[in-house]
Design a protein around this motif. Structure first.
Motif, PDB file in Angstrom:
ATOM      1  N   GLU A  13       0.815  -1.215   0.000  1.00  0.00           N
ATOM      2  CA  GLU A  13       0.000   0.000   0.000  1.00  0.00           C
ATOM      3  C   GLU A  13       0.852   1.270   0.000  1.00  0.00           C
ATOM      4  O   GLU A  13       0.443   2.305  -0.518  1.00  0.00           O
ATOM      5  CB  GLU A  13      -0.924   0.009   1.223  1.00  0.00           C
ATOM      6  CG  GLU A  13      -2.111  -0.928   1.126  1.00  0.00           C
ATOM      7  CD  GLU A  13      -3.098  -0.429   0.088  1.00  0.00           C
ATOM      8  OE1 GLU A  13      -3.734   0.620   0.307  1.00  0.00           O
ATOM      9  OE2 GLU A  13      -3.200  -1.085  -0.967  1.00  0.00           O
ATOM     10  N   THR A  14       2.046   1.199   0.579  1.00  0.00           N
ATOM     11  CA  THR A  14       2.875   2.415   0.719  1.00  0.00           C
ATOM     12  C   THR A  14       3.799   2.659  -0.466  1.00  0.00           C
ATOM     13  O   THR A  14       4.409   3.726  -0.570  1.00  0.00           O
ATOM     14  CB  THR A  14       3.741   2.327   1.988  1.00  0.00           C
ATOM     15  OG1 THR A  14       4.625   1.198   1.873  1.00  0.00           O
ATOM     16  CG2 THR A  14       2.859   2.158   3.220  1.00  0.00           C
ATOM     17  N   LEU A  15       3.943   1.695  -1.351  1.00  0.00           N
ATOM     18  CA  LEU A  15       4.875   1.862  -2.468  1.00  0.00           C
ATOM     19  C   LEU A  15       4.407   2.979  -3.409  1.00  0.00           C
ATOM     20  O   LEU A  15       3.209   3.060  -3.726  1.00  0.00           O
ATOM     21  CB  LEU A  15       5.001   0.555  -3.254  1.00  0.00           C
ATOM     22  CG  LEU A  15       5.708  -0.597  -2.533  1.00  0.00           C
ATOM     23  CD1 LEU A  15       5.685  -1.841  -3.411  1.00  0.00           C
ATOM     24  CD2 LEU A  15       7.135  -0.232  -2.158  1.00  0.00           C
ATOM     25  N   PRO A  16       5.343   3.836  -3.915  1.00  0.00           N
ATOM     26  CA  PRO A  16       4.967   4.958  -4.793  1.00  0.00           C
ATOM     27  C   PRO A  16       4.843   4.540  -6.253  1.00  0.00           C
ATOM     28  O   PRO A  16       5.066   5.352  -7.138  1.00  0.00           O
ATOM     29  CB  PRO A  16       6.127   5.931  -4.601  1.00  0.00           C
ATOM     30  CG  PRO A  16       7.305   5.060  -4.330  1.00  0.00           C
ATOM     31  CD  PRO A  16       6.792   3.874  -3.548  1.00  0.00           C
ATOM     32  N   ILE A  17       4.502   3.311  -6.502  1.00  0.00           N
ATOM     33  CA  ILE A  17       4.285   2.810  -7.852  1.00  0.00           C
ATOM     34  C   ILE A  17       2.922   2.160  -7.898  1.00  0.00           C
ATOM     35  O   ILE A  17       2.418   1.656  -6.887  1.00  0.00           O
ATOM     36  CB  ILE A  17       5.382   1.805  -8.282  1.00  0.00           C
ATOM     37  CG1 ILE A  17       5.460   0.645  -7.292  1.00  0.00           C
ATOM     38  CG2 ILE A  17       6.737   2.493  -8.403  1.00  0.00           C
ATOM     39  CD1 ILE A  17       6.461  -0.424  -7.665  1.00  0.00           C
ATOM     40  N   THR A  18       2.288   2.188  -9.090  1.00  0.00           N
ATOM     41  CA  THR A  18       0.947   1.601  -9.224  1.00  0.00           C
ATOM     42  C   THR A  18       1.081   0.110  -9.515  1.00  0.00           C
ATOM     43  O   THR A  18       1.792  -0.303 -10.430  1.00  0.00           O
ATOM     44  CB  THR A  18       0.167   2.285 -10.358  1.00  0.00           C
ATOM     45  OG1 THR A  18       0.886   2.118 -11.564  1.00  0.00           O
ATOM     46  CG2 THR A  18      -0.033   3.757 -10.069  1.00  0.00           C
ATOM     47  N   ILE A  19       0.382  -0.708  -8.711  1.00  0.00           N
ATOM     48  CA  ILE A  19       0.488  -2.171  -8.807  1.00  0.00           C
ATOM     49  C   ILE A  19      -0.909  -2.775  -8.820  1.00  0.00           C
ATOM     50  O   ILE A  19      -1.795  -2.370  -8.057  1.00  0.00           O
ATOM     51  CB  ILE A  19       1.282  -2.762  -7.630  1.00  0.00           C
ATOM     52  CG1 ILE A  19       2.706  -2.162  -7.586  1.00  0.00           C
ATOM     53  CG2 ILE A  19       1.346  -4.290  -7.715  1.00  0.00           C
ATOM     54  CD1 ILE A  19       3.514  -2.604  -6.394  1.00  0.00           C
ATOM     55  N   ALA A  20      -1.082  -3.756  -9.716  1.00  0.00           N
ATOM     56  CA  ALA A  20      -2.307  -4.563  -9.734  1.00  0.00           C
ATOM     57  C   ALA A  20      -1.917  -6.019  -9.988  1.00  0.00           C
ATOM     58  O   ALA A  20      -0.900  -6.289 -10.642  1.00  0.00           O
ATOM     59  CB  ALA A  20      -3.267  -4.081 -10.812  1.00  0.00           C
ATOM     60  N   VAL A  21      -2.721  -6.921  -9.486  1.00  0.00           N
ATOM     61  CA  VAL A  21      -2.510  -8.359  -9.707  1.00  0.00           C
ATOM     62  C   VAL A  21      -3.726  -8.900 -10.438  1.00  0.00           C
ATOM     63  O   VAL A  21      -4.868  -8.659 -10.021  1.00  0.00           O
ATOM     64  CB  VAL A  21      -2.294  -9.118  -8.386  1.00  0.00           C
ATOM     65  CG1 VAL A  21      -2.144 -10.631  -8.652  1.00  0.00           C
ATOM     66  CG2 VAL A  21      -1.062  -8.588  -7.645  1.00  0.00           C
ATOM     67  N   ILE A  22      -3.488  -9.630 -11.557  1.00  0.00           N
ATOM     68  CA  ILE A  22      -4.590 -10.219 -12.324  1.00  0.00           C
ATOM     69  C   ILE A  22      -4.418 -11.733 -12.368  1.00  0.00           C
ATOM     70  O   ILE A  22      -3.309 -12.267 -12.196  1.00  0.00           O
ATOM     71  CB  ILE A  22      -4.638  -9.651 -13.761  1.00  0.00           C
ATOM     72  CG1 ILE A  22      -3.343  -9.996 -14.527  1.00  0.00           C
ATOM     73  CG2 ILE A  22      -4.853  -8.132 -13.739  1.00  0.00           C
ATOM     74  CD1 ILE A  22      -3.370  -9.582 -15.985  1.00  0.00           C
ATOM     75  N   ASP A  23      -5.556 -12.414 -12.580  1.00  0.00           N
ATOM     76  CA  ASP A  23      -5.510 -13.887 -12.643  1.00  0.00           C
ATOM     77  C   ASP A  23      -5.446 -14.355 -14.091  1.00  0.00           C
ATOM     78  O   ASP A  23      -5.279 -13.533 -15.019  1.00  0.00           O
ATOM     79  CB  ASP A  23      -6.721 -14.491 -11.933  1.00  0.00           C
ATOM     80  CG  ASP A  23      -8.048 -13.996 -12.505  1.00  0.00           C
ATOM     81  OD1 ASP A  23      -8.043 -13.515 -13.688  1.00  0.00           O
ATOM     82  OD2 ASP A  23      -9.069 -14.045 -11.803  1.00  0.00           O
TER      83      ASP A  23
END
Length: 531
Positions: A13-23
């Protein structure tokens, strides 16, 4: 204590990069806060088919991203990475997307990471632009050097190989206009009598024409040619359309062919032979590099003209006679004429043992010593050599006067008479170059200078100057002074205006010594004339 899974989630949550996980189906299973803040219209995108959504975008970058992610989902490659722009209306932005496959137990997942790389991308773009600018400048420099090398060689060959000044002017103009971006070139000479600067030779490419109006020295200061001629420095108009007086000298259609102008004085030492004026087809054509090249060419042209002038002087017997009127109360003969209320006439000059010029002047009435001394309140040494009821002969020290100044240009005063504040001067000079320089000197020194006449004539084989030079070389300084003093003081007139004793006293020698000097000088003069 928080579990390892909770700690990982909190860190994500604190990382300054946008992250998403997909299946495997492309649906979003997890996002972090940076992702949600970047796209606030949907809180977290959970359950959204990321791949299908991206595939609907009509964008080449989205198409590449979808293809790469699908290869990772299908197991064809472990990861996929790409850079893409994502500009907003107010700023330029770039991102890097990386898709990486991993497993969570038996489930296959893919992480989608977007990292902003705007700062790095801007630096890369700036570096590339700088590199391109360097490549462009190198290419332009190579082109300029190639063009300049040929131009300098051609103009130098034309100037050095010419037999006459007119040929230099003609060939130089032709060579210049054969070189881009020059469209017209002319070389102007000054007419000292009419105060005009006129094109002598010119050449052009296409339908470019010369100035419509005459150029008047001392009046048309706005024209670059006049400015270059008068102050001795190059002058440039980088955009003819923005020049207020363009319509006065150049026809309206000239703007279709020429856009910028440079004028360069053709100067060698203190001599100005004229002005070189070059027109270019483009605005801003005469940058610092171009000006440097043309200034060097102008120096080469002036040097060649000087060499021709010197050669002509050595092989021909010409002389220039120039008559000038001067009005300036600071001129010492004018000041004397005003102070003693007499017409003053120059008789000649000699030099004392220290080399100081002694000028002999004639006044058309008797003068007393007091009035003469008052006229020279500045401390100039003056002596009355002889006087009668109708005239007076003066000897005046003139260390920094008109006579010595003109002699530096080879000028010999033939006549100088001052009446009513006006000095009428007739000069003899060895050539036109010296005449121009002498006239410029007079203009700089005195209030009003007017050229009355100017003539260039052929002298006989043996000139008066030759005789004087030979005579002076055969006489000692004292013999020459004795002869000149006797002549200028009317010693050879009858009745005499001055005695031998008075002349001897003026030289601070005895009467017998003076007569010995005078007889020796007379004999040598007769030898020169009669042998």
């Amino acid at each position: 204590m928080a579990s390892r899974q909770d700690l990982a989630a909190a860190t994500l949550e604190t990382l300054p990069i946008t992250i998403a996980v997909i299946d495997d189906d492309g649906e979003i299973r997890l996002t972090n806060r940076s992702w949600r803040e970047f796209a606030p219209e949907s809180e977290d995108h959970l359950g959204v088919d990321y791949v299908a959504t991206a595939a609907t975008a009509d964008d080449e970058h989205a198409t590449r991203a979808v293809a790469g992610i699908e290869r990772v989902l299908d197991g064809d490659q472990e990861s996929f990475e790409m850079e893409y722009p994502c500009h907003s209306p107010t700023e330029k932005r770039w991102f890097m997307m990386r898709a990486s496959r991993f497993r969570d137990g038996d489930e296959r997942l893919v992480s989608i990471v977007h990292v902003e790389i705007t700062e790095r991308k801007l630096a890369e773009i700036a570096a590339e632009e700088n590199a391109q600018q360097v490549r462009d400048e190198r290419q332009a420099l190579e082109h300029v050097l190639e063009r300049v090398d040929g131009l300098v060689r051609d103009v130098t060959d034309a100037a050095v190989g010419a037999e006459t000044r007119g040929e230099i002017e003609r060939e130089v103009c032709a060579r210049l206009t054969e070189t881009d971006p020059y469209a017209l070139a002319w070389i102007g000479r000054a007419d000292v009598t009419n105060r005009r600067l006129s094109p002598q030779e010119w050449a052009s490419e296409g339908d470019v024409s010369l100035e419509d109006d005459e150029l008047v020295i001392g009046t048309d200061e706005r024209h670059p040619a006049i400015r270059a001629f008068e102050d001795g420095d190059p002058h440039v108009i980088q955009d003819l359309d923005a020049f207020d007086d363009a319509d006065r000298w150049w026809p309206a259609e000239a703007g279709e062919h020429v856009r910028s102008i440079i004028a360069l004085p053709l100067t060698y030492g203190e001599i100005t032979y004229g002005v070189l004026v070059v027109f270019a087809a483009d605005p801003e054509a005469f940058d610092e590099r171009e000006r440097f090249v043309l200034e060097s060419l102008a120096e080469t042209i002036a040097t060649a003209m000087n060499a021709l002038e010197v050669r002509r002087m050595l092989t021909t017997e010409t002389v220039v006679s120039m008559a000038v009127s001067l009005e300036d109360p600071s001129l010492f003969v004018t000041a004397l004429s005003t102070a003693v209320d007499a017409t003053i006439t120059y008789r000649g000059v000699t030099y004392d043992a220290d080399g100081t010029p002694l000028v002999f002047l004639h006044a058309d009435r008797e003068l007393d010593a007091a009035s003469v001394q008052n006229a020279f309140a500045n401390g100039r040494d003056v002596e009355i050599l002889s006087e009668t009821e109708s005239d007076t002969v003066l000897e005046v020290e003139a260390e920094d006067g008109l006579v010595t100044a003109l002699s530096e240009y080879g000028g010999v005063i033939q006549e100088l008479t001052v009446t009513d504040g006006v000095a009428d001067l007739v000069l003899e000079l060895p050539d036109g170059r010296s005449a121009r320089s002498a006239y410029d000197l007079l203009e700089r020194r005195y209030d009003r200078v007017e050229l009355d006449s100017y003539h260039e004539t052929e002298e006989p084989t043996r000139t008066r100057k030759d005789i004087v030079t030979r005579l002076e070389s055969s006489l000692t300084d004292r013999q020459l002074m004795a002869l000149r003093k006797a002549y200028y003081a009317n010693y050879f007139e009858w009745p005499r205006d001055i005695s031998g004793e008075e002349l001897a006293a003026s030289m601070d020698i005895s009467r017998s010594t003076y007569h010995q000097h005078l007889r020796t000088a007379q004999r040598k003069l007769l030898d020169e004339l009669l042998e």
